[in-house]
Motif scaffolding. Structure first.
Motif, PDB file in Angstrom:
ATOM      1  N   ASP A 274       0.828  -1.204   0.000  1.00 27.16           N
ATOM      2  CA  ASP A 274       0.000   0.000   0.000  1.00 27.16           C
ATOM      3  C   ASP A 274       0.866   1.259   0.000  1.00 27.16           C
ATOM      4  O   ASP A 274       0.579   2.226  -0.708  1.00 27.16           O
ATOM      5  CB  ASP A 274      -0.935  -0.006   1.209  1.00 27.16           C
ATOM      6  N   LEU A 275       1.942   1.244   0.793  1.00 18.54           N
ATOM      7  CA  LEU A 275       2.865   2.378   0.810  1.00 18.54           C
ATOM      8  C   LEU A 275       3.523   2.572  -0.555  1.00 18.54           C
ATOM      9  O   LEU A 275       3.690   3.701  -1.032  1.00 18.54           O
ATOM     10  CB  LEU A 275       3.933   2.171   1.882  1.00 18.54           C
ATOM     11  N   ASP A 276       3.905   1.466  -1.192  1.00 13.97           N
ATOM     12  CA  ASP A 276       4.563   1.543  -2.497  1.00 13.97           C
ATOM     13  C   ASP A 276       3.671   2.214  -3.538  1.00 13.97           C
ATOM     14  O   ASP A 276       4.159   2.889  -4.452  1.00 13.97           O
ATOM     15  CB  ASP A 276       4.961   0.150  -2.983  1.00 13.97           C
ATOM     16  N   ALA A 277       2.365   2.027  -3.410  1.00  7.39           N
ATOM     17  CA  ALA A 277       1.429   2.627  -4.359  1.00  7.39           C
ATOM     18  C   ALA A 277       1.264   4.130  -4.140  1.00  7.39           C
ATOM     19  O   ALA A 277       0.730   4.820  -5.008  1.00  7.39           O
ATOM     20  CB  ALA A 277       0.070   1.930  -4.253  1.00  7.39           C
ATOM     21  N   LYS A 278       1.742   4.634  -2.993  1.00  6.87           N
ATOM     22  CA  LYS A 278       1.531   6.038  -2.639  1.00  6.87           C
ATOM     23  C   LYS A 278       2.820   6.844  -2.523  1.00  6.87           C
ATOM     24  O   LYS A 278       2.772   8.055  -2.311  1.00  6.87           O
ATOM     25  CB  LYS A 278       0.800   6.119  -1.293  1.00  6.87           C
ATOM     26  N   ARG A 279       3.974   6.208  -2.653  1.00  4.96           N
ATOM     27  CA  ARG A 279       5.230   6.883  -2.343  1.00  4.96           C
ATOM     28  C   ARG A 279       5.450   8.131  -3.190  1.00  4.96           C
ATOM     29  O   ARG A 279       5.042   8.191  -4.345  1.00  4.96           O
ATOM     30  CB  ARG A 279       6.418   5.927  -2.512  1.00  4.96           C
ATOM     31  N   HIS A 280       6.147   9.112  -2.581  1.00  2.19           N
ATOM     32  CA  HIS A 280       6.461  10.346  -3.272  1.00  2.19           C
ATOM     33  C   HIS A 280       7.645  10.142  -4.211  1.00  2.19           C
ATOM     34  O   HIS A 280       8.306   9.101  -4.178  1.00  2.19           O
ATOM     35  CB  HIS A 280       6.761  11.447  -2.253  1.00  2.19           C
ATOM     36  N   GLN A 281       7.919  11.156  -5.008  1.00  2.00           N
ATOM     37  CA  GLN A 281       8.940  11.046  -6.048  1.00  2.00           C
ATOM     38  C   GLN A 281      10.351  11.368  -5.566  1.00  2.00           C
ATOM     39  O   GLN A 281      11.298  11.214  -6.320  1.00  2.00           O
ATOM     40  CB  GLN A 281       8.587  11.968  -7.216  1.00  2.00           C
ATOM     41  N   PHE A 282      10.507  11.819  -4.330  1.00  5.36           N
ATOM     42  CA  PHE A 282      11.850  12.157  -3.867  1.00  5.36           C
ATOM     43  C   PHE A 282      12.509  10.980  -3.142  1.00  5.36           C
ATOM     44  O   PHE A 282      11.839  10.135  -2.552  1.00  5.36           O
ATOM     45  CB  PHE A 282      11.815  13.390  -2.955  1.00  5.36           C
ATOM     46  N   HIS A 283      13.818  10.949  -3.227  1.00  4.93           N
ATOM     47  CA  HIS A 283      14.642   9.974  -2.527  1.00  4.93           C
ATOM     48  C   HIS A 283      15.513  10.732  -1.518  1.00  4.93           C
ATOM     49  O   HIS A 283      15.658  11.950  -1.599  1.00  4.93           O
ATOM     50  CB  HIS A 283      15.557   9.225  -3.490  1.00  4.93           C
ATOM     51  N   VAL A 284      16.096   9.990  -0.593  1.00 10.46           N
ATOM     52  CA  VAL A 284      16.999  10.571   0.403  1.00 10.46           C
ATOM     53  C   VAL A 284      18.269   9.732   0.434  1.00 10.46           C
ATOM     54  O   VAL A 284      18.204   8.496   0.368  1.00 10.46           O
ATOM     55  CB  VAL A 284      16.357  10.592   1.804  1.00 10.46           C
ATOM     56  N   ALA A 285      19.407  10.396   0.518  1.00 12.42           N
ATOM     57  CA  ALA A 285      20.681   9.679   0.613  1.00 12.42           C
ATOM     58  C   ALA A 285      21.526  10.286   1.723  1.00 12.42           C
ATOM     59  O   ALA A 285      21.440  11.487   2.003  1.00 12.42           O
ATOM     60  CB  ALA A 285      21.440   9.749  -0.721  1.00 12.42           C
ATOM     61  N   ILE A 286      22.328   9.446   2.372  1.00 11.31           N
ATOM     62  CA  ILE A 286      23.222   9.917   3.424  1.00 11.31           C
ATOM     63  C   ILE A 286      24.536   9.152   3.327  1.00 11.31           C
ATOM     64  O   ILE A 286      24.550   7.934   3.085  1.00 11.31           O
ATOM     65  CB  ILE A 286      22.601   9.771   4.827  1.00 11.31           C
ATOM     66  N   GLU A 287      25.625   9.870   3.480  1.00 11.08           N
ATOM     67  CA  GLU A 287      26.937   9.238   3.446  1.00 11.08           C
ATOM     68  C   GLU A 287      27.226   8.558   4.785  1.00 11.08           C
ATOM     69  O   GLU A 287      26.832   9.044   5.841  1.00 11.08           O
ATOM     70  CB  GLU A 287      28.015  10.279   3.141  1.00 11.08           C
ATOM     71  N   ASN A 288      27.904   7.420   4.723  1.00 18.53           N
ATOM     72  CA  ASN A 288      28.138   6.612   5.921  1.00 18.53           C
ATOM     73  C   ASN A 288      29.554   6.056   5.901  1.00 18.53           C
ATOM     74  O   ASN A 288      29.771   4.854   5.776  1.00 18.53           O
ATOM     75  CB  ASN A 288      27.113   5.461   5.983  1.00 18.53           C
ATOM     76  N   TRP A 289      30.526   6.929   6.063  1.00 16.80           N
ATOM     77  CA  TRP A 289      31.918   6.491   6.038  1.00 16.80           C
ATOM     78  C   TRP A 289      32.422   6.116   7.438  1.00 16.80           C
ATOM     79  O   TRP A 289      33.377   5.374   7.584  1.00 16.80           O
ATOM     80  CB  TRP A 289      32.804   7.589   5.460  1.00 16.80           C
ATOM     81  N   GLN A 290      31.771   6.631   8.483  1.00 17.67           N
ATOM     82  CA  GLN A 290      32.226   6.378   9.856  1.00 17.67           C
ATOM     83  C   GLN A 290      31.081   5.884  10.745  1.00 17.67           C
ATOM     84  O   GLN A 290      31.012   6.194  11.915  1.00 17.67           O
ATOM     85  CB  GLN A 290      32.815   7.667  10.438  1.00 17.67           C
ATOM     86  N   HIS A 291      30.165   5.101  10.166  1.00 15.03           N
ATOM     87  CA  HIS A 291      29.016   4.572  10.907  1.00 15.03           C
ATOM     88  C   HIS A 291      28.222   5.696  11.578  1.00 15.03           C
ATOM     89  O   HIS A 291      28.135   5.786  12.802  1.00 15.03           O
ATOM     90  CB  HIS A 291      29.462   3.541  11.958  1.00 15.03           C
TER      91      HIS A 291
END
Length: 211
Positions: free
Chosen positions: A56-73
């Motif tokens: 149900d969530l997949d059918a409603k998701r918005h068009q933006f994505h989010v990314a975060i760098e994880n070099w030091q946990h």
């Protein structure tokens, strides 16, 4: 005992077993109907199967994505995932180390798609193939105020890890770098908080607000 010294009872989360005739539909979970549903989900999804909620969530998701760098946990990733779930981001992307602390996600990672990219180059290549504008969020001297910027509908909001901030490689790959207006004495705000502010900015411009 003095009533003022009594500790308040903890509020019980969720609902108990279903009362009355069982509802009809393949999305209902028989075990939850019988035992109750104490999960961290909105009332709309009480007693639903996990897979049905994700669908149900997949059918409603918005068009933006989010990314975060994880070099030091970075310990902020859990908060980022939780906020992404709240604002119904398409996906969360972790750039760098695959492992991250899931405690802050409050189990929302079970409902939010999370993708890993081992390098900045891999991530940028993926975003380009997906037709997404990479928008960096960090406090650089030449950053444009988030509050006045027209965010693309199809974009990925990228955050650096706590401390170092956005890497030079991602800054260079970004179509724009935006800053969040601050008015106090601190040099910067927490990356998890910044991600929530930026996601909400996208929602204010493109989201359909329920009334």
């Amino acid at each position: 005992m003095d009533q003022q010294s009594e500790e308040p009872a903890e509020r019980e989360v969720g609902v108990g077993p279903w009362q009355g005739p069982p509802p009809q539909g393949t999305h209902w979970d028989p075990e939850l109907l019988a035992a109750g549903d104490r999960r961290n989900v909105v009332d709309e999804y009480r007693y639903w199967k996990h897979s049905a909620i994700v669908d149900d969530l997949d059918a409603k998701r918005h068009q933006f994505h989010v990314a975060i760098e994880n070099w030091q946990h970075d310990f902020n990733i859990g908060t980022v995932v939780r906020s992404a779930n709240a604002f119904l981001a398409k996906e969360v992307h972790i750039i760098g180390k695959r492992r991250w602390n899931r405690r802050g996600a409050m189990v929302t990672d079970k409902y939010q798609h999370v993708r890993h990219h081992p390098t900045v180059e891999d991530f940028v290549r993926w975003a380009d193939d997906a037709g997404l504008s990479v928008i960096g969020i960090d406090l650089f001297p030449d950053s444009v105020p988030l509050e006045t910027y027209d965010l693309p509908r199809d974009c990925v909001l990228v955050f650096g890890q706590e401390g170092p901030g956005l890497s030079e490689a991602l800054r260079t790959a970004s179509a724009a770098t935006l800053s969040i207006a601050q008015f106090g004495s601190t040099r910067s705000i927490n990356a998890g908080v910044a991600s929530g502010i930026a996601m909400h900015a996208w929602i204010r411009q493109h989201g359909q607000i329920r009334r």
